[in-house]
Design a protein around this motif. Structure first.
Motif, PDB file in Angstrom:
ATOM      1  N   MET A  83      32.816 -36.626 -51.643  1.00 20.45           N
ATOM      2  CA  MET A  83      32.050 -36.458 -50.422  1.00 20.45           C
ATOM      3  C   MET A  83      31.392 -35.071 -50.399  1.00 20.45           C
ATOM      4  SD  MET A  83      31.216 -37.945 -47.591  1.00 20.45           S
ATOM      5  CE  MET A  83      32.367 -39.331 -47.589  1.00 20.45           C
ATOM      6  N   ARG A  84      30.139 -35.037 -49.983  1.00 18.95           N
ATOM      7  CA  ARG A  84      29.452 -33.741 -49.874  1.00 18.95           C
ATOM      8  C   ARG A  84      29.179 -33.460 -48.388  1.00 18.95           C
ATOM      9  NH1 ARG A  84      24.282 -35.017 -53.040  1.00 18.95           N
ATOM     10  NH2 ARG A  84      24.501 -36.723 -51.562  1.00 18.95           N
ATOM     11  N   TYR A  85      29.695 -32.331 -47.934  1.00 13.05           N
ATOM     12  CA  TYR A  85      29.578 -31.975 -46.513  1.00 13.05           C
ATOM     13  C   TYR A  85      28.581 -30.824 -46.344  1.00 13.05           C
ATOM     14  CZ  TYR A  85      34.162 -34.299 -46.206  1.00 13.05           C
ATOM     15  OH  TYR A  85      35.205 -35.175 -46.281  1.00 13.05           O
ATOM     16  N   LEU A  86      27.699 -31.009 -45.391  1.00 15.01           N
ATOM     17  CA  LEU A  86      26.863 -29.888 -44.949  1.00 15.01           C
ATOM     18  C   LEU A  86      27.622 -29.202 -43.816  1.00 15.01           C
ATOM     19  CD1 LEU A  86      24.195 -28.250 -44.632  1.00 15.01           C
ATOM     20  CD2 LEU A  86      23.342 -30.126 -43.206  1.00 15.01           C
ATOM     21  N   ILE A  87      27.953 -27.931 -43.998  1.00 15.84           N
ATOM     22  CA  ILE A  87      28.732 -27.212 -42.981  1.00 15.84           C
ATOM     23  C   ILE A  87      27.793 -26.262 -42.233  1.00 15.84           C
ATOM     24  CG2 ILE A  87      30.840 -25.900 -42.550  1.00 15.84           C
ATOM     25  CD1 ILE A  87      31.654 -28.040 -44.408  1.00 15.84           C
ATOM     26  N   LEU A  88      27.715 -26.500 -40.926  1.00 14.12           N
ATOM     27  CA  LEU A  88      26.862 -25.680 -40.061  1.00 14.12           C
ATOM     28  C   LEU A  88      27.729 -24.910 -39.068  1.00 14.12           C
ATOM     29  CD1 LEU A  88      24.176 -28.371 -39.109  1.00 14.12           C
ATOM     30  CD2 LEU A  88      24.111 -26.752 -41.027  1.00 14.12           C
ATOM     31  N   SER A  89      27.259 -23.746 -38.672  1.00 13.75           N
ATOM     32  CA  SER A  89      27.936 -23.011 -37.608  1.00 13.75           C
ATOM     33  C   SER A  89      26.926 -22.147 -36.857  1.00 13.75           C
ATOM     34  CB  SER A  89      29.041 -22.115 -38.197  1.00 13.75           C
ATOM     35  OG  SER A  89      29.841 -21.597 -37.149  1.00 13.75           O
ATOM     36  N   ASP A  90      27.244 -21.882 -35.602  1.00 15.66           N
ATOM     37  CA  ASP A  90      26.453 -20.916 -34.810  1.00 15.66           C
ATOM     38  C   ASP A  90      24.953 -21.183 -34.876  1.00 15.66           C
ATOM     39  OD1 ASP A  90      28.632 -18.843 -33.876  1.00 15.66           O
ATOM     40  OD2 ASP A  90      29.096 -19.337 -35.953  1.00 15.66           O
ATOM     41  N   ILE A  91      24.583 -22.392 -34.502  1.00 17.79           N
ATOM     42  CA  ILE A  91      23.156 -22.758 -34.448  1.00 17.79           C
ATOM     43  C   ILE A  91      22.475 -22.015 -33.287  1.00 17.79           C
ATOM     44  CG2 ILE A  91      21.490 -24.650 -34.190  1.00 17.79           C
ATOM     45  CD1 ILE A  91      23.716 -26.555 -35.245  1.00 17.79           C
ATOM     46  N   HIS A  92      23.214 -21.858 -32.196  1.00 20.63           N
ATOM     47  CA  HIS A  92      22.732 -21.090 -31.044  1.00 20.63           C
ATOM     48  C   HIS A  92      21.340 -21.515 -30.566  1.00 20.63           C
ATOM     49  CE1 HIS A  92      26.021 -18.382 -30.231  1.00 20.63           C
ATOM     50  NE2 HIS A  92      26.189 -18.216 -31.528  1.00 20.63           N
ATOM     51  N   ALA A  93      21.166 -22.823 -30.438  1.00 18.17           N
ATOM     52  CA  ALA A  93      19.938 -23.365 -29.821  1.00 18.17           C
ATOM     53  C   ALA A  93      18.664 -22.908 -30.520  1.00 18.17           C
ATOM     54  CB  ALA A  93      19.897 -23.043 -28.318  1.00 18.17           C
ATOM     55  N   ASN A  94      18.759 -22.695 -31.828  1.00 14.19           N
ATOM     56  CA  ASN A  94      17.582 -22.300 -32.616  1.00 14.19           C
ATOM     57  C   ASN A  94      17.085 -23.520 -33.394  1.00 14.19           C
ATOM     58  OD1 ASN A  94      15.751 -21.309 -34.504  1.00 14.19           O
ATOM     59  ND2 ASN A  94      16.847 -19.372 -34.764  1.00 14.19           N
ATOM     60  N   TRP A  95      16.124 -24.215 -32.838  1.00 17.33           N
ATOM     61  CA  TRP A  95      15.642 -25.482 -33.400  1.00 17.33           C
ATOM     62  C   TRP A  95      14.917 -25.269 -34.736  1.00 17.33           C
ATOM     63  CZ3 TRP A  95      16.607 -30.355 -33.201  1.00 17.33           C
ATOM     64  CH2 TRP A  95      15.664 -31.277 -33.670  1.00 17.33           C
ATOM     65  N   GLU A  96      14.122 -24.207 -34.824  1.00 15.96           N
ATOM     66  CA  GLU A  96      13.363 -23.967 -36.058  1.00 15.96           C
ATOM     67  C   GLU A  96      14.320 -23.686 -37.218  1.00 15.96           C
ATOM     68  OE1 GLU A  96      12.570 -22.511 -33.089  1.00 15.96           O
ATOM     69  OE2 GLU A  96      10.921 -23.891 -32.751  1.00 15.96           O
ATOM     70  N   ALA A  97      15.359 -22.905 -36.960  1.00 20.33           N
ATOM     71  CA  ALA A  97      16.323 -22.598 -38.027  1.00 20.33           C
ATOM     72  C   ALA A  97      17.070 -23.865 -38.438  1.00 20.33           C
ATOM     73  CB  ALA A  97      17.302 -21.523 -37.558  1.00 20.33           C
ATOM     74  N   LEU A  98      17.466 -24.676 -37.455  1.00 15.67           N
ATOM     75  CA  LEU A  98      18.197 -25.908 -37.765  1.00 15.67           C
ATOM     76  C   LEU A  98      17.351 -26.859 -38.616  1.00 15.67           C
ATOM     77  CD1 LEU A  98      20.547 -27.923 -37.466  1.00 15.67           C
ATOM     78  CD2 LEU A  98      19.583 -28.606 -35.250  1.00 15.67           C
ATOM     79  N   THR A  99      16.107 -27.056 -38.223  1.00 13.50           N
ATOM     80  CA  THR A  99      15.272 -28.007 -38.971  1.00 13.50           C
ATOM     81  C   THR A  99      14.945 -27.466 -40.370  1.00 13.50           C
ATOM     82  OG1 THR A  99      13.368 -27.151 -37.753  1.00 13.50           O
ATOM     83  CG2 THR A  99      14.284 -29.223 -37.001  1.00 13.50           C
ATOM     84  N   ALA A 100      14.842 -26.145 -40.502  1.00 14.36           N
ATOM     85  CA  ALA A 100      14.607 -25.559 -41.836  1.00 14.36           C
ATOM     86  C   ALA A 100      15.818 -25.789 -42.738  1.00 14.36           C
ATOM     87  CB  ALA A 100      14.309 -24.065 -41.710  1.00 14.36           C
ATOM     88  N   VAL A 101      17.015 -25.636 -42.170  1.00 16.16           N
ATOM     89  CA  VAL A 101      18.237 -25.876 -42.955  1.00 16.16           C
ATOM     90  C   VAL A 101      18.289 -27.334 -43.409  1.00 16.16           C
ATOM     91  CG1 VAL A 101      20.750 -26.151 -42.696  1.00 16.16           C
ATOM     92  CG2 VAL A 101      19.657 -23.993 -42.067  1.00 16.16           C
ATOM     93  N   LEU A 102      17.962 -28.242 -42.507  1.00 19.81           N
ATOM     94  CA  LEU A 102      18.028 -29.670 -42.853  1.00 19.81           C
ATOM     95  C   LEU A 102      17.031 -30.007 -43.962  1.00 19.81           C
ATOM     96  CD1 LEU A 102      18.399 -31.109 -39.263  1.00 19.81           C
ATOM     97  CD2 LEU A 102      20.186 -30.873 -40.999  1.00 19.81           C
ATOM     98  N   ALA A 103      15.855 -29.410 -43.907  1.00 22.02           N
ATOM     99  CA  ALA A 103      14.855 -29.652 -44.952  1.00 22.02           C
ATOM    100  C   ALA A 103      15.319 -29.059 -46.284  1.00 22.02           C
ATOM    101  CB  ALA A 103      13.514 -29.043 -44.544  1.00 22.02           C
ATOM    102  N   HIS A 104      15.894 -27.859 -46.218  1.00 17.35           N
ATOM    103  CA  HIS A 104      16.329 -27.157 -47.429  1.00 17.35           C
ATOM    104  C   HIS A 104      17.491 -27.881 -48.103  1.00 17.35           C
ATOM    105  CE1 HIS A 104      17.776 -23.406 -49.611  1.00 17.35           C
ATOM    106  NE2 HIS A 104      16.491 -23.424 -49.881  1.00 17.35           N
ATOM    107  N   ALA A 105      18.379 -28.454 -47.274  1.00 16.97           N
ATOM    108  CA  ALA A 105      19.597 -29.081 -47.804  1.00 16.97           C
ATOM    109  C   ALA A 105      19.411 -30.572 -48.083  1.00 16.97           C
ATOM    110  CB  ALA A 105      20.748 -28.891 -46.805  1.00 16.97           C
ATOM    111  N   GLU A 106      18.246 -31.078 -47.792  1.00 17.17           N
ATOM    112  CA  GLU A 106      18.019 -32.527 -47.896  1.00 17.17           C
ATOM    113  C   GLU A 106      18.428 -33.088 -49.264  1.00 17.17           C
ATOM    114  OE1 GLU A 106      14.094 -33.740 -46.726  1.00 17.17           O
ATOM    115  OE2 GLU A 106      14.553 -35.810 -47.284  1.00 17.17           O
ATOM    116  N   GLY A 107      19.187 -34.177 -49.222  1.00 18.16           N
ATOM    117  CA  GLY A 107      19.599 -34.835 -50.458  1.00 18.16           C
ATOM    118  C   GLY A 107      20.879 -34.275 -51.065  1.00 18.16           C
ATOM    119  N   SER A 108      21.387 -33.172 -50.501  1.00 17.88           N
ATOM    120  CA  SER A 108      22.564 -32.547 -51.130  1.00 17.88           C
ATOM    121  C   SER A 108      23.840 -32.744 -50.318  1.00 17.88           C
ATOM    122  CB  SER A 108      22.302 -31.058 -51.360  1.00 17.88           C
ATOM    123  OG  SER A 108      22.056 -30.415 -50.138  1.00 17.88           O
ATOM    124  N   TYR A 109      23.807 -33.600 -49.293  1.00 15.16           N
ATOM    125  CA  TYR A 109      25.013 -33.826 -48.491  1.00 15.16           C
ATOM    126  C   TYR A 109      25.073 -35.262 -47.981  1.00 15.16           C
ATOM    127  CZ  TYR A 109      21.852 -33.377 -44.525  1.00 15.16           C
ATOM    128  OH  TYR A 109      20.819 -33.552 -43.650  1.00 15.16           O
TER     129      TYR A 109
END
Ligand code: ZN
Length: 240
Positions: free
Chosen positions: A1-27
């Motif tokens: 199993m591959r887990y994407l581990i997130l923490s302290d997003i703090h309501a930052n939508w641009e940072a969250l969506t950038a992480v999801l794009a960057h990590a796409e396919g790896s979790y």
């Protein structure tokens, strides 16, 4: 199993969506170590996304404060203002979700755990080896992910000694324990402004600590337009 581990997003939508794009396919699954909201200007969007997409989420101290479950006496004035603003913005469903978030530590798939601060206290900062040494007696698992400090990195525990682990790529060894901080998605404080996250592959027993750039100008503009304290916008440039 591959887990994407997130923490302290703090309501930052641009940072969250950038992480999801960057990590796409790896979790395969997403875990969240808390502080979904507080500081940033997109509490509803981020909360809704977490509700839909995270396998497990634990609450952070800011979630607790925004849900009216914490004594804000211990919050600095800027954090308090942001928590009050967030509470006023969250819609009823999202506020209920934030209020009902489980307190960590939480065991994941019977194999490791996630927590916000420390295994003892969700509000406790694990900053250095001394802090980690102080909670060793409460660590029940050989692998724990934590947040709260907004500093990406890891500690290795061998024969009851704690060592800082500075590599971006970790190969888990037998007879060792690890405390890993994926870093903050939405408000890094380790002198690197880029959004932080981690990927844990439980089959390969490897962890990758990763960073990605995001549209920080858009995030800053939203924070200022929302009337939140401007320091919350400007600190994003320096990652401090
Ligand atoms: Zn936080």
């Amino acid at each position: 199993m591959r887990y994407l581990i997130l923490s302290d997003i703090h309501a930052n939508w641009e940072a969250l969506t950038a992480v999801l794009a960057h990590a796409e396919g790896s979790y395969d699954r997403i875990l969240n170590c808390g502080d979904l909201v507080g500081y940033g200007a997109d509490p509803n969007r981020v909360t809704e996304w977490c509700r839909k997409h995270c396998q497990e989420v634990i609450r952070g101290n800011h979630d607790k404060a925004c849900a009216g479950l914490a004594d804000m006496m211990w919050f600095n004035p800027v954090a308090r203002l942001a928590a009050e603003w967030t509470a006023s913005q969250l819609n009823a469903e999202n506020l209920k979700y934030i209020r009902e978030l489980t307190q960590g530590p939480m065991v994941i798939d019977g194999a490791f755990q996630i927590m916000h601060g420390s295994p003892v206290d969700e509000d406790e900062y694990l900053i250095d080896t001394m802090d980690v040494a102080g909670v060793l007696g409460s660590l029940d698992w050989n692998l724990s992910f934590f947040g709260h400090t907004h500093v990406q990195g890891a500690f290795l525990i061998q024969r009851n000694k704690v060592h800082p682990f500075s590599k971006q790529s970790i190969e888990l060894e037998e007879h060792a324990a690890y405390l890993v901080n994926p870093g903050s998605v939405g408000q890094p404080r380790d002198h690197d402004w880029r959004a932080a996250y981690a990927i844990y592959d439980s089959d390969d027993r490897t962890i990758q600590l990763a960073r990605t750039e995001y549209d920080v100008a858009a995030t800053k503009a939203k924070i200022i337009a929302a009337g939140l304290p401007e320091i919350l916008a400007f600190r994003l440039d320096s990652g401090r």
